[in-house]
Design a protein around this motif. Sequence first.
Motif, mmCIF file in Angstrom:
data_model
loop_
_atom_site.group_PDB
_atom_site.id
_atom_site.type_symbol
_atom_site.label_atom_id
_atom_site.label_comp_id
_atom_site.label_asym_id
_atom_site.label_seq_id
_atom_site.Cartn_x
_atom_site.Cartn_y
_atom_site.Cartn_z
ATOM 1 N N ALA A 173 0.744 -1.428 -0.336
ATOM 2 C CA ALA A 173 0.190 -0.411 0.254
ATOM 3 C C ALA A 173 0.848 1.326 -0.649
ATOM 4 O O ALA A 173 0.549 2.383 -0.861
ATOM 5 N N VAL A 174 1.895 1.145 0.884
ATOM 6 C CA VAL A 174 2.945 2.456 0.649
ATOM 7 C C VAL A 174 3.580 2.048 -1.049
ATOM 8 O O VAL A 174 3.446 3.750 -1.486
ATOM 9 N N VAL A 175 3.756 1.393 -0.885
ATOM 10 C CA VAL A 175 4.545 1.437 -2.155
ATOM 11 C C VAL A 175 3.760 1.806 -3.335
ATOM 12 O O VAL A 175 3.886 3.104 -4.530
ATOM 13 N N GLU A 176 2.749 1.939 -3.726
ATOM 14 C CA GLU A 176 0.764 2.097 -4.161
ATOM 15 C C GLU A 176 1.089 3.464 -4.422
ATOM 16 O O GLU A 176 0.551 4.180 -5.529
ATOM 17 N N ARG A 177 1.243 4.338 -2.753
ATOM 18 C CA ARG A 177 1.001 5.739 -3.212
ATOM 19 C C ARG A 177 2.085 6.656 -3.883
ATOM 20 O O ARG A 177 1.687 7.346 -4.630
ATOM 21 N N PHE A 178 3.244 5.840 -3.722
ATOM 22 C CA PHE A 178 4.240 6.476 -4.774
ATOM 23 C C PHE A 178 3.936 5.797 -5.900
ATOM 24 O O PHE A 178 3.993 6.827 -7.437
ATOM 25 N N GLY A 179 3.408 5.038 -6.642
ATOM 26 C CA GLY A 179 3.259 4.195 -7.915
ATOM 27 C C GLY A 179 2.246 5.043 -8.594
ATOM 28 O O GLY A 179 2.841 5.183 -10.181
ATOM 29 N N GLN A 180 1.453 5.521 -7.729
ATOM 30 C CA GLN A 180 0.411 6.348 -8.791
ATOM 31 C C GLN A 180 0.752 7.328 -9.056
ATOM 32 O O GLN A 180 0.178 8.036 -10.637
ATOM 33 N N ILE A 181 1.363 7.989 -8.480
ATOM 34 C CA ILE A 181 2.025 9.335 -8.403
ATOM 35 C C ILE A 181 3.217 9.127 -9.722
ATOM 36 O O ILE A 181 3.329 10.186 -10.652
ATOM 37 N N GLN A 182 3.978 8.383 -9.813
ATOM 38 C CA GLN A 182 4.839 7.961 -11.157
ATOM 39 C C GLN A 182 4.025 7.766 -12.435
ATOM 40 O O GLN A 182 4.724 8.217 -13.296
ATOM 41 N N ARG A 183 2.706 6.731 -11.869
ATOM 42 C CA ARG A 183 1.946 6.573 -13.341
ATOM 43 C C ARG A 183 1.759 8.115 -14.239
ATOM 44 O O ARG A 183 2.073 8.197 -15.199
ATOM 45 N N ALA A 184 1.249 8.560 -12.861
ATOM 46 C CA ALA A 184 -0.032 9.895 -13.478
ATOM 47 C C ALA A 184 1.134 10.910 -14.232
ATOM 48 O O ALA A 184 0.822 11.350 -15.054
ATOM 49 N N PHE A 185 2.702 11.221 -13.829
ATOM 50 C CA PHE A 185 3.546 11.699 -14.914
ATOM 51 C C PHE A 185 3.958 11.091 -15.864
ATOM 52 O O PHE A 185 5.023 11.243 -16.329
ATOM 53 N N GLY A 186 3.626 9.754 -15.877
ATOM 54 C CA GLY A 186 4.607 9.319 -16.785
ATOM 55 C C GLY A 186 6.108 8.757 -17.171
ATOM 56 O O GLY A 186 6.762 8.039 -17.960
ATOM 57 N N LEU A 187 6.082 8.829 -15.481
ATOM 58 C CA LEU A 187 8.152 8.443 -15.239
ATOM 59 C C LEU A 187 7.741 6.619 -15.423
ATOM 60 O O LEU A 187 7.335 5.919 -15.117
ATOM 61 N N ASP A 188 8.938 5.725 -15.694
ATOM 62 C CA ASP A 188 8.777 4.163 -16.120
ATOM 63 C C ASP A 188 8.952 3.804 -14.299
ATOM 64 O O ASP A 188 9.673 4.513 -13.496
ATOM 65 N N GLY A 189 8.530 2.358 -14.385
ATOM 66 C CA GLY A 189 9.557 2.546 -12.748
ATOM 67 C C GLY A 189 10.069 2.345 -11.541
ATOM 68 O O GLY A 189 9.881 1.950 -11.221
ATOM 69 N N THR A 190 11.177 2.596 -12.240
ATOM 70 C CA THR A 190 12.708 2.952 -11.998
ATOM 71 C C THR A 190 12.829 2.923 -10.497
ATOM 72 O O THR A 190 12.801 2.186 -9.969
ATOM 73 N N LEU A 191 12.113 4.395 -10.246
ATOM 74 C CA LEU A 191 12.333 4.223 -8.865
ATOM 75 C C LEU A 191 11.320 4.643 -8.274
ATOM 76 O O LEU A 191 11.595 3.840 -7.206
ATOM 77 N N THR A 192 9.745 4.197 -8.291
ATOM 78 C CA THR A 192 9.026 2.857 -7.842
ATOM 79 C C THR A 192 10.021 1.170 -6.716
ATOM 80 O O THR A 192 9.329 0.709 -6.152
ATOM 81 N N ASN A 193 10.381 0.483 -8.332
ATOM 82 C CA ASN A 193 10.532 -0.170 -7.947
ATOM 83 C C ASN A 193 12.628 -0.058 -6.656
ATOM 84 O O ASN A 193 12.077 -1.147 -5.578
ATOM 85 N N GLN A 194 12.726 1.251 -6.841
ATOM 86 C CA GLN A 194 13.788 1.382 -5.866
ATOM 87 C C GLN A 194 13.152 1.520 -4.523
ATOM 88 O O GLN A 194 13.885 1.466 -3.992
ATOM 89 N N ILE A 195 11.781 2.556 -4.634
ATOM 90 C CA ILE A 195 11.606 2.885 -3.157
ATOM 91 C C ILE A 195 11.105 1.342 -2.355
ATOM 92 O O ILE A 195 11.330 1.031 -1.436
ATOM 93 N N GLU A 196 10.717 0.422 -3.714
ATOM 94 C CA GLU A 196 10.132 -0.759 -2.534
ATOM 95 C C GLU A 196 11.378 -1.678 -2.235
ATOM 96 O O GLU A 196 11.132 -2.195 -1.224
ATOM 97 N N GLN A 197 12.347 -1.521 -2.996
ATOM 98 C CA GLN A 197 13.857 -2.583 -2.436
ATOM 99 C C GLN A 197 14.262 -1.662 -0.590
ATOM 100 O O GLN A 197 14.687 -2.472 -0.370
ATOM 101 N N ASP A 198 14.732 -0.248 -0.801
ATOM 102 C CA ASP A 198 14.523 0.353 -0.428
ATOM 103 C C ASP A 198 13.509 0.329 0.776
ATOM 104 O O ASP A 198 14.490 0.036 2.009
ATOM 105 N N LEU A 199 12.842 0.098 1.059
ATOM 106 C CA LEU A 199 11.833 0.080 2.033
ATOM 107 C C LEU A 199 11.933 -2.080 2.537
ATOM 108 O O LEU A 199 11.973 -2.001 3.617
ATOM 109 N N ARG A 200 11.668 -2.096 1.788
ATOM 110 C CA ARG A 200 12.070 -3.898 2.140
ATOM 111 C C ARG A 200 13.757 -4.345 3.048
ATOM 112 O O ARG A 200 13.257 -4.523 3.963
ATOM 113 N N SER A 201 14.706 -3.199 3.114
ATOM 114 C CA SER A 201 15.811 -3.364 2.857
ATOM 115 C C SER A 201 15.506 -2.641 4.783
ATOM 116 O O SER A 201 16.579 -2.778 5.325
#
Length: 453
Positions: free
Chosen positions: A71-99
Motif C-alpha cells: 500500500a505504501v509503495v502503491e501511493r508512490f506508484g500512482q504518482i509515478q504513473r500519473a506523470f508518465g515516469l517509468d517504474g525505476t524509482l518505484t522499484n527502488q522505493i520498494e527495495q529500499d523499504l524492504r531493506s
Amino acid sequence: MKVCKFGGTSVADASQISKVVQIIQSDPERRIVVVSAPGKRNPSDTKVTDMLIALAKAAMEARPFEDELRAVVERFGQIQRAFGLDGTLTNQIEQDLRSRLAGNKQDKMVFLDMIKAAGEDYCARLVAEVLKTKGIAARYVNPRDAGLLLSNDFGNAQVLPESYQNLAALRQIGQVIVFPGFFGYTRDGRLATFPRGGSDITGSILAAAVKADLYENFTDVDCVYAVDPRIVPDAPPIRVLTYREMRELSYTGFGVFHDEAVVPAVKAAVPICLKNTNNPTSPGTMIVPRRDYRHGEVTGIASAGGFSTIYIGKYMMNRQIGFGRRLLQILEDNRLSFEHVPSGIDNMSVILKTGGLKGSVEQQVLQRIKKELEPDELSVEHDLALIMVVGEGMRYAVGLAARACGALAASGVNIEMINQGASEISIMFGVKQADQIKAVRALSKALLGVGNP
Ligand code: ASP
C-alpha cells in the motif's frame, strides 16, 4: 532566494504535485524545495507517515506486513504513473523499504525513525524526477550528504549547530534542490527524526542556513486566522504577525505551522510566509521580526484544552529562597516541562500538559512536593483550557484586561486563572475545558468585534 516547504496535502497525489510544479515554475527565486511525505487525499485517507509507522510496528512485532508495504509503495506508484515516469524509482522505493524493514530492530526508536522518515525521502526523490520531466533542472539532495546533523533524541531530535555551516553550501547549487523534510542524521550516522510535523523545521533550518530572503510554507489553508474559524466562522485573516505573536499563538492551538520551526528563522531573521498550495496567489500570512501596530490592537486569540494545574500554597513563600527552584527541580526530575507559572505572595501554580502527568507520575510529583516543600495547600486540577489573547499593540492597552474579564463574566465563564505574559503582548486565561468555546467566542466579540458570544 526562497526556500519553499510543501506539506503533506500539497504532495498527496499527482494533481497536488502538479500545483507544486507550477508554483516552483512561476518563480525562479524558489530554489530550495522541502517536501513532507504524501498526506491525506481526502478526510478518510491515511497519511503515508502513519502507514509507515503501522508498518514499522508490524515489523517489530514480527507480524506479516506485505499488504501494508504494498500500500505504501502503491501511493508512490500512482504518482509515478500519473506523470508518465517509468517504474525505476518505484522499484527502488520498494527495495529500499524492504531493506529498511529488514534492519536492526534492537533499538525500537532508531528503527521506527528509519521507517517513518522514508515517506519524505521517497517523496523528495519523486518530486525531483517530476520537476525534471517538466524541464526544470532539479536535484534530490539527501540530508546526510548535505550535513543536516541532529541530536540522538530519536523521534524528537534537535538540530546540531554545525548543520548551519554545512547546509550553507546548498546556496551555491545552480539547480532547484528537492530536500526531504522531517529527518537528518546523528553524528554517528543514524537517521533521526524531528517531532511529528517536523518538515516545517527542516525548511526553517535550510532557510536560515542559506540566508534565504523568504521561507514560504505551503499548506492547504489561505492564511492564519485571528481565531480558529471552526469556533468563530467569520474570524478575519491575519496578514502580518511577528515571530513573538506567532509563538504565543502557536503553542495554544494555531496548528498551521510547527511551533519549533519558528526558531531557526527567528535567529537568522528570515521572514516566513504561510501560503496555500491550492490558492497560491492569495497573499497568505507573513511572519516577520517587527511590524507596525495600533495601540490596543489584539492580533489573535488562540485556545487549547488538555492542561492541568498544580497549586501550592505556603505561608511566607516569598521569603523562602529557592522555593521555586526546588519545585521546578521536581518537575525536571520527572521530565515535565511547564507552560506557565502564575504566582502570588504565598502561592504558585504550575500549568502543564495533562498528558505528562499520566500513570504514576502525578502521585510521584505530589509526594515529592509534600515531602520536600511542606506546603500548607496542595491540589491538582485537570480539564483546564488555556486561552491566549495576543497582540504587539496590547502593551499599551489601557482597560483591555477589564474588557476581556467583563466579556467572560457576561457570558458566565468563571476565570480559573489569569496571567499577563512578561513581554506584555499576551494575556492568558485559564478556564474549565467545558467553557473553552464559550470563552473564545465571548473574547472574540469583545476584543476583535467578530462572532457571537
Ligand atoms: N510526515 C511527517 C508527519 O506526518 C512530517 C511532516 O509532515 O512534517 O508528521
